[in-house]
Design a protein around this motif. Structure first.
Motif, PDB file in Angstrom:
ATOM      1  N   SER A 154       0.864  -1.178   0.000  1.00  0.00           N
ATOM      2  CA  SER A 154       0.000   0.000   0.000  1.00  0.00           C
ATOM      3  C   SER A 154       0.899   1.226   0.000  1.00  0.00           C
ATOM      4  O   SER A 154       2.124   1.103   0.046  1.00  0.00           O
ATOM      5  N   ARG A 155       0.309   2.394  -0.056  1.00  0.00           N
ATOM      6  CA  ARG A 155       1.100   3.615  -0.105  1.00  0.00           C
ATOM      7  C   ARG A 155       1.657   4.011   1.251  1.00  0.00           C
ATOM      8  O   ARG A 155       2.649   4.719   1.327  1.00  0.00           O
TER       9      ARG A 155
ATOM     10  N   ASP B 246       2.914   2.911  -4.572  1.00  0.00           N
ATOM     11  CA  ASP B 246       1.698   3.394  -5.213  1.00  0.00           C
ATOM     12  C   ASP B 246       1.508   2.544  -6.466  1.00  0.00           C
ATOM     13  O   ASP B 246       2.193   2.745  -7.470  1.00  0.00           O
TER      14      ASP B 246
ATOM     15  N   THR C 243      -0.752   2.392  -8.668  1.00  0.00           N
ATOM     16  CA  THR C 243      -1.184   3.137  -9.852  1.00  0.00           C
ATOM     17  C   THR C 243       0.023   3.677 -10.612  1.00  0.00           C
ATOM     18  O   THR C 243       0.110   3.555 -11.835  1.00  0.00           O
ATOM     19  N   ARG C 244       0.958   4.263  -9.888  1.00  0.00           N
ATOM     20  CA  ARG C 244       2.178   4.784 -10.535  1.00  0.00           C
ATOM     21  C   ARG C 244       3.006   3.660 -11.135  1.00  0.00           C
ATOM     22  O   ARG C 244       3.554   3.794 -12.225  1.00  0.00           O
TER      23      ARG C 244
END
Length: 79
Positions: free
Chosen positions: A40-41, A67, A69-70
């Motif tokens: 998780s972030r 992250d 998504t990144r």
């Protein structure tokens, strides 16, 4: 019943493992015997999840702040 759902020797990567449903899934998989990669972030929340798992099971855990998504964006640009 434990043997019926055993994940011993398996490894699961759980995103969103710092809280909520992701945390619950990570704990459940660890209780079934899987080694868990916690993603998780927020590292602080991941460490809390790792402590929960360590206190309840003998499964191994790896904390990986990321992250997703990144990461996926970077990987898609490589193709």
């Amino acid at each position: 019943m434990h043997e019926l759902f055993s994940l011993k020797g398996k490894t699961a990567i759980v995103t969103g493992a710092g809280r909520g449903i992701g945390r619950a899934i990570a704990v459940g998989l660890a209780q079934a015997g899987a080694n868990i990669v916690l993603v998780s972030r927020t590292e602080k929340q991941l460490l809390e999840t790792q402590r929960m798992i360590s206190s309840e099971t003998i499964s191994g855990t790896l904390v990986t702040p990321c992250d997703v998504t990144r990461l996926l964006t970077k990987l898609s640009k490589r193709q």
